[in-house]
Write a protein that holds these residues in place. Sequence first.
Motif, PDB file in Angstrom:
ATOM      1  N   ALA A  98     -24.814 -44.439 -10.653  1.00 11.90           N
ATOM      2  CA  ALA A  98     -25.464 -45.689 -10.250  1.00 11.90           C
ATOM      3  C   ALA A  98     -24.948 -46.882 -11.045  1.00 11.90           C
ATOM      4  CB  ALA A  98     -26.972 -45.567 -10.405  1.00 11.90           C
ATOM      5  N   LEU A  99     -24.604 -46.662 -12.316  1.00  7.71           N
ATOM      6  CA  LEU A  99     -24.155 -47.759 -13.181  1.00  7.71           C
ATOM      7  C   LEU A  99     -22.643 -47.796 -13.354  1.00  7.71           C
ATOM      8  CD1 LEU A  99     -26.868 -47.665 -16.005  1.00  7.71           C
ATOM      9  CD2 LEU A  99     -26.748 -49.155 -14.010  1.00  7.71           C
ATOM     10  N   SER A 100     -21.929 -47.047 -12.509  1.00 10.54           N
ATOM     11  CA  SER A 100     -20.472 -46.988 -12.660  1.00 10.54           C
ATOM     12  C   SER A 100     -19.779 -48.296 -12.302  1.00 10.54           C
ATOM     13  CB  SER A 100     -19.911 -45.857 -11.789  1.00 10.54           C
ATOM     14  OG  SER A 100     -20.076 -46.158 -10.408  1.00 10.54           O
ATOM     15  N   GLY A 101     -20.473 -49.145 -11.529  1.00 14.90           N
ATOM     16  CA  GLY A 101     -19.863 -50.402 -11.115  1.00 14.90           C
ATOM     17  C   GLY A 101     -18.804 -50.239 -10.046  1.00 14.90           C
ATOM     18  N   GLN A 102     -18.772 -49.059  -9.416  1.00 14.49           N
ATOM     19  CA  GLN A 102     -17.792 -48.806  -8.359  1.00 14.49           C
ATOM     20  C   GLN A 102     -18.279 -49.409  -7.050  1.00 14.49           C
ATOM     21  OE1 GLN A 102     -14.788 -47.357  -9.142  1.00 14.49           O
ATOM     22  NE2 GLN A 102     -15.654 -47.544 -11.206  1.00 14.49           N
ATOM     23  N   GLY A 103     -17.425 -50.196  -6.414  1.00 10.67           N
ATOM     24  CA  GLY A 103     -17.800 -50.871  -5.179  1.00 10.67           C
ATOM     25  C   GLY A 103     -18.231 -52.304  -5.448  1.00 10.67           C
ATOM     26  N   ASP A 104     -17.957 -53.161  -4.499  1.00 14.81           N
ATOM     27  CA  ASP A 104     -18.240 -54.586  -4.688  1.00 14.81           C
ATOM     28  C   ASP A 104     -19.728 -54.853  -4.898  1.00 14.81           C
ATOM     29  OD1 ASP A 104     -15.565 -55.078  -4.392  1.00 14.81           O
ATOM     30  OD2 ASP A 104     -15.701 -55.707  -2.291  1.00 14.81           O
ATOM     31  N   ASP A 105     -20.582 -54.196  -4.111  1.00 16.58           N
ATOM     32  CA  ASP A 105     -22.021 -54.455  -4.223  1.00 16.58           C
ATOM     33  C   ASP A 105     -22.559 -54.025  -5.586  1.00 16.58           C
ATOM     34  OD1 ASP A 105     -22.042 -55.467  -1.677  1.00 16.58           O
ATOM     35  OD2 ASP A 105     -22.877 -53.672  -0.739  1.00 16.58           O
ATOM     36  N   ALA A 106     -22.122 -52.858  -6.051  1.00 16.06           N
ATOM     37  CA  ALA A 106     -22.605 -52.362  -7.347  1.00 16.06           C
ATOM     38  C   ALA A 106     -22.140 -53.261  -8.483  1.00 16.06           C
ATOM     39  CB  ALA A 106     -22.119 -50.934  -7.573  1.00 16.06           C
ATOM     40  N   ALA A 107     -20.878 -53.670  -8.428  1.00 16.12           N
ATOM     41  CA  ALA A 107     -20.347 -54.532  -9.483  1.00 16.12           C
ATOM     42  C   ALA A 107     -21.037 -55.892  -9.468  1.00 16.12           C
ATOM     43  CB  ALA A 107     -18.840 -54.700  -9.306  1.00 16.12           C
ATOM     44  N   GLU A 108     -21.272 -56.421  -8.262  1.00 14.26           N
ATOM     45  CA  GLU A 108     -21.955 -57.707  -8.160  1.00 14.26           C
ATOM     46  C   GLU A 108     -23.370 -57.610  -8.708  1.00 14.26           C
ATOM     47  OE1 GLU A 108     -22.664 -61.035  -4.708  1.00 14.26           O
ATOM     48  OE2 GLU A 108     -23.338 -59.005  -4.282  1.00 14.26           O
ATOM     49  N   GLY A 109     -24.058 -56.508  -8.391  1.00 12.19           N
ATOM     50  CA  GLY A 109     -25.413 -56.323  -8.879  1.00 12.19           C
ATOM     51  C   GLY A 109     -25.479 -56.297 -10.398  1.00 12.19           C
ATOM     52  N   LEU A 110     -24.523 -55.645 -11.023  1.00  9.86           N
ATOM     53  CA  LEU A 110     -24.492 -55.589 -12.482  1.00  9.86           C
ATOM     54  C   LEU A 110     -24.208 -56.963 -13.076  1.00  9.86           C
ATOM     55  CD1 LEU A 110     -22.655 -52.199 -13.029  1.00  9.86           C
ATOM     56  CD2 LEU A 110     -24.990 -52.747 -13.734  1.00  9.86           C
ATOM     57  N   ARG A 111     -23.321 -57.705 -12.442  1.00  4.59           N
ATOM     58  CA  ARG A 111     -23.026 -59.054 -12.958  1.00  4.59           C
ATOM     59  C   ARG A 111     -24.246 -59.966 -12.838  1.00  4.59           C
ATOM     60  NH1 ARG A 111     -17.709 -57.851 -10.914  1.00  4.59           N
ATOM     61  NH2 ARG A 111     -18.257 -58.581  -8.830  1.00  4.59           N
ATOM     62  N   TRP A 112     -24.974 -59.873 -11.722  1.00 10.56           N
ATOM     63  CA  TRP A 112     -26.208 -60.650 -11.581  1.00 10.56           C
ATOM     64  C   TRP A 112     -27.196 -60.274 -12.671  1.00 10.56           C
ATOM     65  CZ3 TRP A 112     -26.025 -64.911  -9.240  1.00 10.56           C
ATOM     66  CH2 TRP A 112     -25.464 -65.098  -7.986  1.00 10.56           C
ATOM     67  N   THR A 113     -27.323 -58.963 -12.910  1.00  8.47           N
ATOM     68  CA  THR A 113     -28.262 -58.494 -13.928  1.00  8.47           C
ATOM     69  C   THR A 113     -27.890 -59.035 -15.299  1.00  8.47           C
ATOM     70  OG1 THR A 113     -28.768 -56.486 -12.673  1.00  8.47           O
ATOM     71  CG2 THR A 113     -29.224 -56.445 -15.043  1.00  8.47           C
ATOM     72  N   ARG A 114     -26.616 -59.011 -15.626  1.00  6.73           N
ATOM     73  CA  ARG A 114     -26.179 -59.536 -16.930  1.00  6.73           C
ATOM     74  C   ARG A 114     -26.563 -61.003 -17.077  1.00  6.73           C
ATOM     75  NH1 ARG A 114     -20.083 -58.661 -18.452  1.00  6.73           N
ATOM     76  NH2 ARG A 114     -20.737 -57.402 -20.246  1.00  6.73           N
ATOM     77  N   GLY A 115     -26.293 -61.805 -16.065  1.00  2.85           N
ATOM     78  CA  GLY A 115     -26.624 -63.225 -16.138  1.00  2.85           C
ATOM     79  C   GLY A 115     -28.115 -63.465 -16.269  1.00  2.85           C
ATOM     80  N   LEU A 116     -28.901 -62.703 -15.519  1.00  2.00           N
ATOM     81  CA  LEU A 116     -30.352 -62.887 -15.571  1.00  2.00           C
ATOM     82  C   LEU A 116     -30.926 -62.437 -16.909  1.00  2.00           C
ATOM     83  CD1 LEU A 116     -31.206 -61.785 -11.933  1.00  2.00           C
ATOM     84  CD2 LEU A 116     -31.442 -64.092 -12.888  1.00  2.00           C
ATOM     85  N   LEU A 117     -30.408 -61.355 -17.465  1.00  2.00           N
ATOM     86  CA  LEU A 117     -30.905 -60.907 -18.767  1.00  2.00           C
ATOM     87  C   LEU A 117     -30.533 -61.900 -19.866  1.00  2.00           C
ATOM     88  CD1 LEU A 117     -30.331 -57.049 -18.630  1.00  2.00           C
ATOM     89  CD2 LEU A 117     -32.455 -58.328 -18.390  1.00  2.00           C
ATOM     90  N   ARG A 118     -29.393 -62.518 -19.745  1.00  2.00           N
ATOM     91  CA  ARG A 118     -29.035 -63.555 -20.716  1.00  2.00           C
ATOM     92  C   ARG A 118     -29.985 -64.742 -20.600  1.00  2.00           C
ATOM     93  NH1 ARG A 118     -22.345 -63.508 -20.459  1.00  2.00           N
ATOM     94  NH2 ARG A 118     -22.084 -61.626 -21.740  1.00  2.00           N
TER      95      ARG A 118
END
Length: 217
Positions: A98-118
């Motif tokens: 789930a957290l592998s970041g494979q695929g555009d949607d998964a990678a985008e979701g992780l980047r959104w999460t990083r920005g929001l947590l910051r």
Amino acid sequence: MSTHSPSLTERRKAATQLDIARAAAELFAERGPDGTTAEEIAHRAGVALRTFYRYFRNKQDAVAPLLAGGAARWRELLAAAEPGTTVPEALERSIAEALSGQGDDAAEGLRWTRGLLRAAAADPALRAVWYRVNQESEEQLLPVLAVLAGPSADPLELRLAAAAATDAIRVALEAWSETDAPVSGGPGAPAGLAVRCLRELMGGMRPLTGGAERPAG
């Protein structure tokens, strides 16, 4: 497990909520939560302000669908584990995928999460949304684990496993968001951090064995 398929109305509602969530996240990244209003989020998302408040209580609450999306995908992967797999093993595999970041949607979701947590570091209301999303994820995880572990599983051990897995992901994402580590494939990426956290948190637990038979059909 439920095989309920969302209706067209439910899918449209979810799509609208996600549009609003992305608009809120974009504006938070540009101006910070304090510099963003609900009216601006609604305008960016192309919806009326009353539509915004139909779905969300406040501007911080609007990003909840983005923060919760990854957890929903994780539970789907976990539910698909082979019968007989121990719960810790199933958790580790599903978290890594789930957290592998494979695929555009998964990678985008992780980047959104990083920005929001910051952004949440300086915004208590946004942190409260993050904690609420994690609490809801933990509650939704319990029935998935119960099916994997089988009817003889100790309910307390299931609750501990759900809490440990949820916190492993939460702590890993929070630690990752404080760095510039890659989304995937490198030191400090979310998948590796979360698996490490899971092993630390579940190190003293008995390995719950998945023994439940899956219903036919």
